[in-house]
Design an enzyme around this catalytic site. Structure first.
Site, mmCIF file in Angstrom:
data_model
loop_
_atom_site.group_PDB
_atom_site.id
_atom_site.type_symbol
_atom_site.label_atom_id
_atom_site.label_comp_id
_atom_site.label_asym_id
_atom_site.label_seq_id
_atom_site.Cartn_x
_atom_site.Cartn_y
_atom_site.Cartn_z
ATOM 1 N N ARG A 35 0.824 -1.205 0.000
ATOM 2 C CA ARG A 35 0.000 0.000 0.000
ATOM 3 C C ARG A 35 0.862 1.261 0.000
ATOM 4 O O ARG A 35 0.534 2.247 -0.650
ATOM 5 C CB ARG A 35 -0.951 -0.020 1.198
ATOM 6 C CG ARG A 35 -2.021 1.052 1.131
ATOM 7 C CD ARG A 35 -3.158 0.784 2.083
ATOM 8 N NE ARG A 35 -2.696 0.678 3.455
ATOM 9 C CZ ARG A 35 -3.496 0.390 4.481
ATOM 10 N NH1 ARG A 35 -4.775 0.145 4.271
ATOM 11 N NH2 ARG A 35 -3.034 0.325 5.710
ATOM 12 N N VAL A 66 -11.846 10.160 -8.196
ATOM 13 C CA VAL A 66 -12.365 8.830 -8.528
ATOM 14 C C VAL A 66 -11.246 7.785 -8.453
ATOM 15 O O VAL A 66 -11.462 6.660 -8.031
ATOM 16 C CB VAL A 66 -12.999 8.833 -9.936
ATOM 17 C CG1 VAL A 66 -13.465 7.439 -10.347
ATOM 18 C CG2 VAL A 66 -14.170 9.818 -9.988
ATOM 19 N N ASP A 96 -20.474 2.770 -4.783
ATOM 20 C CA ASP A 96 -20.835 1.794 -3.757
ATOM 21 C C ASP A 96 -22.289 1.981 -3.323
ATOM 22 O O ASP A 96 -23.022 1.013 -3.123
ATOM 23 C CB ASP A 96 -19.903 1.943 -2.549
ATOM 24 C CG ASP A 96 -18.440 1.901 -2.954
ATOM 25 O OD1 ASP A 96 -18.014 0.881 -3.503
ATOM 26 O OD2 ASP A 96 -17.739 2.908 -2.734
ATOM 27 N N HIS A 124 -13.441 3.917 0.407
ATOM 28 C CA HIS A 124 -13.835 3.215 -0.822
ATOM 29 C C HIS A 124 -12.865 2.047 -0.984
ATOM 30 O O HIS A 124 -11.931 2.083 -1.770
ATOM 31 C CB HIS A 124 -13.778 4.146 -2.026
ATOM 32 C CG HIS A 124 -14.061 3.446 -3.332
ATOM 33 N ND1 HIS A 124 -15.254 2.797 -3.575
ATOM 34 C CD2 HIS A 124 -13.306 3.261 -4.440
ATOM 35 C CE1 HIS A 124 -15.216 2.267 -4.785
ATOM 36 N NE2 HIS A 124 -14.039 2.523 -5.323
#
Length: 269
Positions: A35, A66, A96, A124
């Site tokens: 990550r 986005v 979602d 998200h």
């Protein structure tokens, strides 16, 4: 109605005096990628975009991120655009929300637009919390609560949540790339509501900079239910949160705090 399309790779032209920005491009996570590596790659992208927004865009520009990891990318982008209010930077969780509405509508055998006030809390990512506890459905017999009509807590607290959390991965597995048309539709929905407002008694989900509402740590971009009026959103307050819901909010806020910490480490280098 579209008056002009200007294809360009020059930030000065792309961001000149803009009122709305859809930041779609980001470095996608690849197999085996940590990550922190993903965040490092995205900092480079959103540094350029944030600086361009700061320099060329209107100061009331509405920014929708986005590209994933969208919540933390929005936070990074705002960091590089200090002259623009932080509340003008949002992350998209409308995709979602739309998926959650569709899943509930299918379960209830109604049209999607009959289901309202589903909430996406948090990131998200697969830690998001799709919440149907406050959702309503319009039936021939009138307005009902979704939980009472579904009447299956096991399904709502497990199958439903996991299906929405994992939907993005399922789409990638099926088509070998992330969602396109449904994401574009959600981005349009997000910006339309930000521009024109929500209907009375309704709210929508947006990733926004936390002000501490619902005990969420401040200064992470967290998806909340919001009501919008005059192009300004407000976090919907005083919704009852169950112990189960609180445990889910804690998980997703912890992930966002970790992402913020990793991003800050990269920013300091």
């Amino acid at each position: 109605m579209t008056h002009e399309v200007l294809p360009t790779a020059e930030p000065a032209k792309a961001f000149n005096n803009i009122a709305a920005a859809f930041l779609v491009g980001a470095m996608p996570r690849k197999e085996g990628m940590e990550r922190k590596d993903l965040l490092a790659a995205n900092i480079e992208i959103f540094k350029v975009q944030g600086e361009a927004l700061d320099k060329y865009a209107r100061k009331d520009v509405k920014v929708l991120v986005v590209g994933n990891p969208a919540n933390t990318n929005a936070l990074i982008c705002s960091h590089y655009a200090p002259s623009i209010p932080k509340e003008n930077f949002t992350a998209m969780t409308r995709l979602d929300q739309n998926r959650a509405q569709a899943a509930l509508a299918a379960r209830l055998n109604v049209q999607v637009d009959k289901v309202k006030n589903v909430i996406i809390w948090g990131n998200h990512s697969s830690t998001q919390y799709p919440d149907a506890a406050h959702a309503t459905v319009t039936l021939l017999s009138g307005l009902k609560t979704v939980p009472s009509e579904i009447n299956d807590d096991e399904w709502l607290n497990n199958t439903f949540i996991e299906t929405i959390q994992k939907r993005g991965a399922a789409v990638i597995a099926a088509r070998k790339m992330s969602s396109a048309m449904s994401a574009a539709k959600a981005a349009g929905d997000h910006m339309r509501d930000w521009w024109f407002g929500t209907k009375p008694g309704e709210w929508v989900s947006m990733g926004v900079v936390s002000d501490g509402s619902y005990g969420i740590p401040k200064d992470i971009v967290f998806s909340f239910p919001v009501i919008i009026k005059n192009k300004q959103y407000e976090i919907m307050q005083n919704l009852p949160i169950s112990k189960f819901a609180k445990s889910k909010l804690d998980i997703t806020s912890k992930e966002l705090e970790e992402e913020r910490a990793e991003a800050n480490n990269v920013l300091k280098k």
